[in-house]
Scaffold this active site. Structure first.
Site, PDB file in Angstrom:
ATOM      1  N   TYR A 212       7.483  -2.881  12.322  1.00  0.00           N
ATOM      2  CA  TYR A 212       6.428  -2.000  12.847  1.00  0.00           C
ATOM      3  C   TYR A 212       6.321  -2.164  14.366  1.00  0.00           C
ATOM      4  O   TYR A 212       5.297  -2.599  14.899  1.00  0.00           O
ATOM      5  CB  TYR A 212       5.085  -2.283  12.161  1.00  0.00           C
TER       6      TYR A 212
ATOM      7  N   GLU B 197      -4.362 -10.367  15.820  1.00  0.00           N
ATOM      8  CA  GLU B 197      -4.807  -9.263  14.959  1.00  0.00           C
ATOM      9  C   GLU B 197      -3.737  -8.176  14.848  1.00  0.00           C
ATOM     10  O   GLU B 197      -3.517  -7.622  13.770  1.00  0.00           O
ATOM     11  CB  GLU B 197      -6.116  -8.656  15.485  1.00  0.00           C
TER      12      GLU B 197
ATOM     13  N   LEU C  52       9.525  -8.830  13.242  1.00  0.00           N
ATOM     14  CA  LEU C  52       8.172  -8.615  12.709  1.00  0.00           C
ATOM     15  C   LEU C  52       8.005  -7.216  12.127  1.00  0.00           C
ATOM     16  O   LEU C  52       7.127  -6.985  11.314  1.00  0.00           O
ATOM     17  CB  LEU C  52       7.132  -8.778  13.831  1.00  0.00           C
TER      18      LEU C  52
ATOM     19  N   CYS D 198     -14.359 -18.494  -7.157  1.00  0.00           N
ATOM     20  CA  CYS D 198     -14.897 -17.634  -6.094  1.00  0.00           C
ATOM     21  C   CYS D 198     -16.340 -18.043  -5.783  1.00  0.00           C
ATOM     22  O   CYS D 198     -17.179 -18.105  -6.683  1.00  0.00           O
ATOM     23  CB  CYS D 198     -14.860 -16.170  -6.537  1.00  0.00           C
TER      24      CYS D 198
HETATM   25 FE1  SF4 Z   1     -14.836 -13.103  -6.262  1.00  0.00          FE
HETATM   26 FE2  SF4 Z   1     -15.404 -10.750  -7.366  1.00  0.00          FE
HETATM   27 FE3  SF4 Z   1     -13.140 -11.068  -6.037  1.00  0.00          FE
HETATM   28 FE4  SF4 Z   1     -13.486 -12.259  -8.429  1.00  0.00          FE
HETATM   29  S1  SF4 Z   1     -13.385 -10.057  -8.034  1.00  0.00           S
HETATM   30  S2  SF4 Z   1     -12.619 -13.175  -6.594  1.00  0.00           S
HETATM   31  S3  SF4 Z   1     -15.636 -12.769  -8.310  1.00  0.00           S
HETATM   32  S4  SF4 Z   1     -15.205 -11.185  -5.175  1.00  0.00           S
END
Ligand code: SF4
Length: 371
Positions: free
Chosen positions: A97, A52, A95, A217
């Site tokens: 930073y 992280e 790296l 998405c």
């Molecule tokens: Fe998904 Fe909304 Fe991002 Fe488009 S803008 S990739 S729909 S979360």
């Protein structure tokens, strides 16, 4: 569950049904699309913590070999706490930073002193460690031990503000509060680590700053920005960094098999790292007078009178708010013994063969490789 959902209800994240549908979709996507990253094969909080910290400001592909080398040298908190800072910085070299490395080292010492060398599992104790803020504490505890803490970092700020259609400044106090609350309502006791990683992965791989891949998405039916057709409007950031152009000069001053180097210290930009003499390029009317101004600056800083020729290397790089154009010169002037001893602190002569072992800043290493 079918992927079609009433668009109006799917955009209401205050509804439990929407949140559950959203979690199911993003988890399902993550299980089949997650990148195979080495720190995803462990639930050791120390190893996750190192990943992280390295991933802050640095790309995944760059981090992987660094993380593997770091864990090989320091397989646990105790080994890291006992190491010399110069060895930690050497493994961090490139790296950037470097404050992250110094804080990681200090935090490891705190874990040894205050927690007997076992990484704490209580949120407030993790948060109290140097270099660990709300995001990092939540990420470590949710991923390593499935504690239900939310995350908010660059990727998720973008994802949440698009999902929510949040039109206020995300860097403002109210903006941060709003987005943390948005994250809190999404996280659950059931697999919070997986959910957090899925949200960050979505931001990194699909919901990118430019040209997000909304068609692929998995949660587009929940996304206000997608529904409004303006994802790239988000996130609204009124404090975007204003970059400043800057010219700097580095001069390699050699004598026989030695070269003049310095270690940065205190609150300097690269504290703990080494570099060649380097400074902001002095203003000058033309190229000839610029050479003279550089030689005068070298003399003032190092105590040495040198003659520089044409530059042997130029590069551009960024440090914090600066966009730096760095020009490098080489001086092979023969120096008398008297001159050799005139050097001023913090400069010192270093054998060329020792450069490989010194922790250098990125451009210092690039110059060393060209010698
Ligand atoms: Fe998904 Fe909304 Fe991002 Fe488009 S803008 S990739 S729909 S979360």
């Amino acid at each position: 569950m079918a992927d079609s959902l009433d668009i109006t209800s799917s955009l209401r994240f205050d509804s439990a049904e929407t949140r559950n549908a959203f979690r199911r979709r993003i988890r399902r996507w993550f299980r089949t699309n997650a990148r195979d990253l080495p720190w995803r094969h462990t639930n050791d909080p120390y190893a996750i913590w190192v990943s992280e910290i390295m991933l802050q400001q640095t790309q995944v592909a760059t981090v992987i070999p660094y993380w593997e080398r770091f864990l090989k040298s320091f397989p646990n908190v105790k080994k890291l706490a006992a190491a010399d800072e110069s060895k930690v910085l050497k493994l961090w070299e490139g790296l950037g930073y470097y404050r992250r490395a110094r804080q990681l080292h200090r935090a490891a010492q705190v874990v040894v002193q205050e927690h007997g060398g076992r990484f704490p599992t209580k949120y407030q104790e993790v948060l109290a460690l140097p270099g660990i803020g709300r995001y990092t504490a939540g990420a470590i505890l949710s991923i390593s031990s499935d504690q239900a803490y939310p995350v908010l970092e660059g990727n998720t700020i973008r994802v949440y503000s698009r999902l929510d259609g949040y039109t206020e400044d995300v860097t403002s106090g109210p903006g941060q509060k709003h987005l943390w609350e948005f994250a809190e309502q999404l996280v659950t006791r059931s697999h919070p680590g997986e959910l957090n990683q899925a949200l960050m992965e979505l931001g990194s791989e699909i919901c990118t700053p430019r040209d997000p891949d909304c068609t692929n998405c998995p949660v587009r039916m929940h996304c206000r920005a997608f529904s409004d057709g303006n994802p790239e409007f988000y996130p609204v950031n009124k404090r975007a960094i204003q970059y400043e152009a800057r010219r700097e000069t580095a001069v390699v001053i050699e004598h026989n098999d030695r070269v003049l180097m310095r270690e940065y210290s205190g609150r300097e930009r690269w504290a703990g790292l080494w570099d060649f003499p380097r400074f902001e390029t002095p203003g000058a009317a033309d190229k000839d007078s610029e050479s003279g101004a550089i030689e005068a600056t070298v003399q003032e800083a190092t105590g040495l009178q040198v003659a520089i020729g044409a530059p042997f290397w130029k590069t551009k790089h960024a440090v914090t708010k600066y966009r730096i154009e760095l020009t490098c010169y080489r001086s092979r002037s023969s120096l008398s013994n008297k001159q050799l001893n005139q050097i001023r602190a913090p400069y010192q002569w270093t054998h060329l063969s020792d450069l490989a072992e010194l922790p250098l800043n990125v451009t210092g290493r690039m110059i060393a490789e060209r010698l």
